[in-house]
Structures are given as C-alpha cells and as structure tokens.
Design an enzyme around this catalytic site. Sequence first.
Site: not given
Length: 488
Positions: A60-61
């Site tokens: 996600e990051d």
Amino acid sequence: MKDSPRVKHAVEIATKAHEGQFRKTGEPYIIHPLAVKKILEEWGMDEDTIIAGILHDTVEDTSLTLNDIKKEFGESVAFLVDGVTKLSTARNGMRDIDTYLPETRDNFLRLMIALGDDIRVLIIKLADRLHNLRTLSALPPEKQKKIAKESLEVFAPLADRLNMGLLRVEMADLSFKYVDPKRYDELKDLIDKYNKSAARSLKRIEEEITEALKKEKIHFELSGRVKSIYSLHKKLAKHNQNINEIYDLIALRVIVDDITDCYLTLGVIHSLYTPMGGRIKDYIAMPKQNGYQSLHTTVITKDKRIVEFQIRTHEMHEYAERGLAASFYYNEQKLTENYKKGKIEHLPTNLLWITELQMTAAKLREGKKVDLKKLKLNLFADKIFVYTPKGDIIDLPKGSLPLDFAYRLHSEIGDHVVGVKINGKMSNLNKKLEQGDIVEILTSKNQTPKSSWLDKIITPHARQKLLRAINIRERNNAEKKIPPIKKK
Ligand code: MN
C-alpha cells in the site's frame, strides 16, 4: 528469538522499502512493521504470518508490489499481505464507524471477503491495530477518537470472538481511554482504591485456599486477575451504576493440572466459603461460544467480601488468554497445511463461524448474492443453547428458528419438517428459539423442502442445505417432465 534467514530477509526488504518514511511519532516507519512482527511472534504465529506482518504496509505505501513479494517469499505470504491490504482499503472507505455499521454495504462486504480468505489476515490486522493503539497519542485528537472507537466496536469484539482474552482487554482499555478519558480515569481510580482496600483480605483468602488445596494434594497456581476498565464500564451501565452489584471486582484464578482437579478445587472453595446462589457457572461442560472454558463461582468470604473464582487447567488458561493464536501454537503445522489447501476443518468446533465466513467469502467472489443482514446477525450475535428431546445440546446463533435447528441436526431432518414442538407444546416455524428450549422436530417422509422456508432460516448453514435440496428437487422434476423416448 533468533530470526530465520527468511525473516531476516523480509526485515531487510521492508527496511529498504520504507526508507525515508516516518511515523507521526517522528520515528522511522520501519519501527511499526517490526513491532507488528514482535507481537505476532509473542502470539506464537507461524513464519509466513510473521513475514506477512513485516511486509504488511509495503504494497500500500511503498513501491514494492505483490509480485515482488510472491517472487521472494512465495504464494502464501503474498496472499496474506494482499488480504491485509484489502482489509485496510475496506477500512479507509469507511467514513465513520456509525455509518459503516448499519448500511454501508460495500465496505462491510470487502471486509468480509478479506477476512474470509484466511483468518491469519485478521490476526495480522489485529497485531497492526494493537501497535497503532499503543502509539495513538501521536495522532491528532480527532483521529485518535475515530480509531479508538472503531477498535472498541469492531476489533476488540473480533478479538473476543477468537477468544484472544489478553488482546481484547488491552485493546478495549487502550481505546476506551481515548473514547472517554474522563470516565476511564474515574473507573481506574475506583478499581485501584477497591484493590487497595481488599488487599489484606485477599492475602488471607490466598493463604486459606493454599492450605486447603495442599491438604487435598492438588497442584495449583494462584493469581489475581485484573478487571478490564472497559468491561467494568459496561457492567456498571447494565447495573444502574451500582458498584455493589458487580461481583467480580475481585477475582482469583486457580490453575490446575486436569479437569478432575478443577471440580475438586470447586468443592474445596465451596467448603471454605459460602457460594452465592445462581453464580456457579460450568463453562467446562458448556464452553462459551468462543471456546472459553473455566469453572466460575462467586463466594462470600469470612470477612464478608464477595470474590469470584475462576478455575481452569493450564491448557484452558492458555486458550483463554491467547485464543485462536494459541491453537496455532499447538497445531501450527496442521493448520498451516490446511490453510494452504483452503480448508480449516481442524479449527475447534466453537470457531466454526470462521468456516461460515469462508463459505460466504467464496460465494461473494463468485458474484453470488449474500444476505448481509443475516450474515452479520450470525457473526456478531451471541449464541443460544437449546436441547434435543434426548438432551443433546445444540448451539445456534440468537434469533435462530426451528428450521435452523432441524438442518443443524441433519439435512434429512431439515428437508422433511412438518412441524415443531417447543418445550412439549406444538409451535410454528416462525417461532424464535430461546435459550434452554427443548426442541422436537416433527417430520414426514412425504414432505419436500419448500423455497418459502428461506424466510424461516437465519443460519448460512441451513440456508445452504435447503438451497441444495431445492435444486436437486427441481432438477428431478425437470427430468420427469421430459417425455420418454418412444420406441418405433
Ligand atoms: Mn500498519
């Protein structure tokens, strides 16, 4: 604990991926995945879960992709990371817990799919949430409240459903502190004062119990248990804020070697002190829905103190504190293997709701319709225990109807229901079963399953069996309608 080469490798990759990122506390971001790793290790989780925990925020990051993870660590780890990522996307979509709980279907749906894939996804999520709660003070107050509220209403109950007692208590209390700081401080004071005032007599009780159990040659460990502030808050609300009605403010735990010793210990305690009527609970013979087992009794001591005793074996204790994580610890190999095959039949029967969740997730993935209201009812409602006329105990979700009961017994019984007797009286299929009902299903071999019964069922299990029976019947009917081929 020494890290395996795979785990070390995961730490290196995550450290590199998160480089230059920082948490709100100002620390390098990698602190967080490493803390999640440590929590999962404490819970005794398997290596794949620990690695997925280390990598849980990378997809996600960071620039790391699911494919990278698959290449480095294999399918299983990638699957878990993907699940956690999906789960957090589902969460980000929730504006607020209040709007999410009643009607926001999509997010709930995604949440369920992610959980249903593999329950280890939920365990990683719980570890992630626990660390975020432990470091919540760094966030702005608005965010603190939102996260705390969601933890209190969704994640702590889920921990409870997995019988992860230690986690539930820590999560609930950490969250409650942010949701209602004033009340939290008040109650903490109250408990501290109470404990102080009771310390002396508690010591005497411990001495008396020790002496009596030694005389009976029972091996035991004795400890006090800390009451969670949040559960006291909830109990006080239920009892009009009257603290005199809370009987488990002081509780002592006796941990013994086996079940026989549990009952012997109960006898010893009752011979020392006067038990309070209606407060003896045998969760060994009748475990709680989440699998919790113990004997509970509340007694009045010689100096008129009310004390609750919880008596259990070491294994029950381990399970009460660590729940599903403890099952992993004991059956790690077996469980992991079964997960790989997409099966979780080795879960204790009391965790069968997870299987139901899996079945539902599979249906959703196939694009089939699922009645979420019924699913939710089934997931979050408490169970009731009812009896067959022979005295077998059947546990069902609250709100279950006679057909749920019938299909739980056997699909042959469910398919041929013509009526029901509840507690010896004729009743009907719309009657909600109550705790302790004796339910007798009347059948006839001429009866066929009806699609109108779908409205008289709330458990996915019964629904699935009924649908199958209806399908088979329709197929048979269709075959009968085809005219036989005439011989020339
Ligand atoms: Mn995280």
